[in-house]
Design a protein around this motif. Structure first.
Motif, mmCIF file in Angstrom:
data_model
loop_
_atom_site.group_PDB
_atom_site.id
_atom_site.type_symbol
_atom_site.label_atom_id
_atom_site.label_comp_id
_atom_site.label_asym_id
_atom_site.label_seq_id
_atom_site.Cartn_x
_atom_site.Cartn_y
_atom_site.Cartn_z
ATOM 1 N N SER A 74 46.738 37.634 -0.627
ATOM 2 C CA SER A 74 48.140 37.969 -0.877
ATOM 3 C C SER A 74 48.399 39.435 -0.544
ATOM 4 O O SER A 74 49.473 39.789 -0.082
ATOM 5 C CB SER A 74 48.530 37.659 -2.321
ATOM 6 N N ASP A 75 47.431 40.297 -0.749
ATOM 7 C CA ASP A 75 47.568 41.707 -0.405
ATOM 8 C C ASP A 75 47.616 41.871 1.114
ATOM 9 O O ASP A 75 48.370 42.676 1.629
ATOM 10 C CB ASP A 75 46.400 42.501 -0.993
ATOM 11 N N HIS A 76 46.842 41.082 1.821
ATOM 12 C CA HIS A 76 46.815 41.150 3.281
ATOM 13 C C HIS A 76 48.156 40.737 3.877
ATOM 14 O O HIS A 76 48.628 41.342 4.835
ATOM 15 C CB HIS A 76 45.701 40.236 3.822
ATOM 16 N N LYS A 77 48.811 39.745 3.324
ATOM 17 C CA LYS A 77 50.096 39.273 3.830
ATOM 18 C C LYS A 77 51.173 40.328 3.653
ATOM 19 O O LYS A 77 52.055 40.479 4.478
ATOM 20 C CB LYS A 77 50.496 37.981 3.144
ATOM 21 N N GLN A 78 51.128 41.068 2.564
ATOM 22 C CA GLN A 78 52.154 42.073 2.296
ATOM 23 C C GLN A 78 52.008 43.271 3.225
ATOM 24 O O GLN A 78 52.980 43.912 3.587
ATOM 25 C CB GLN A 78 52.077 42.534 0.845
#
Length: 110
Positions: free
Chosen positions: A104-108
């Motif tokens: 989820s951090d990578h997508k942001q």
């Protein structure tokens, strides 16, 4: 002459044989229930389960395998296996939460 019935192990009891046939399934269910309790309870944490697992596994290694009573021997195996599986449930749960966080951090940021 062929026998259609399986041979009965020496020193086993009816209850011990019943437990032996179902011990993996019982250990899995105990581990799942224990993992759920640890996940949703504030009193029982990961460290409690880890300490319990070490104690129960040590008991099984030192004494549980040599118990003369078949039922006690099967119950000690189930307890040790369920504790080890409960640790795996916690580790897998932690790994899944970490992966969700990482992805989820990578997508942001992308």
């Amino acid at each position: 002459m062929a026998y259609s019935q399986p041979m009965i192990e020496a020193g086993s009891t009816r209850t011990g044989r019943w437990l032996r046939e179902r011990r993996i399934r019982i250990a899995l269910w105990v581990a799942v229930v224990e993992g759920l309790i640890a996940a949703f309870s504030h009193d029982i944490g990961r460290w409690t389960i880890l300490v319990m697992a070490v104690i129960v596994l040590a008991f099984y290694i030192v004494a549980g395998r040599q118990l003369r009573w078949d039922v006690a021997r099967q119950l000690s195996w189930i307890a040790a296996a369920s504790q080890v599986l409960a640790i795996l449930v916690i580790i897998v749960g932690f790994a899944l939460v970490a992966l969700v966080y990482l992805f989820s951090d990578h997508k942001q940021r992308a």
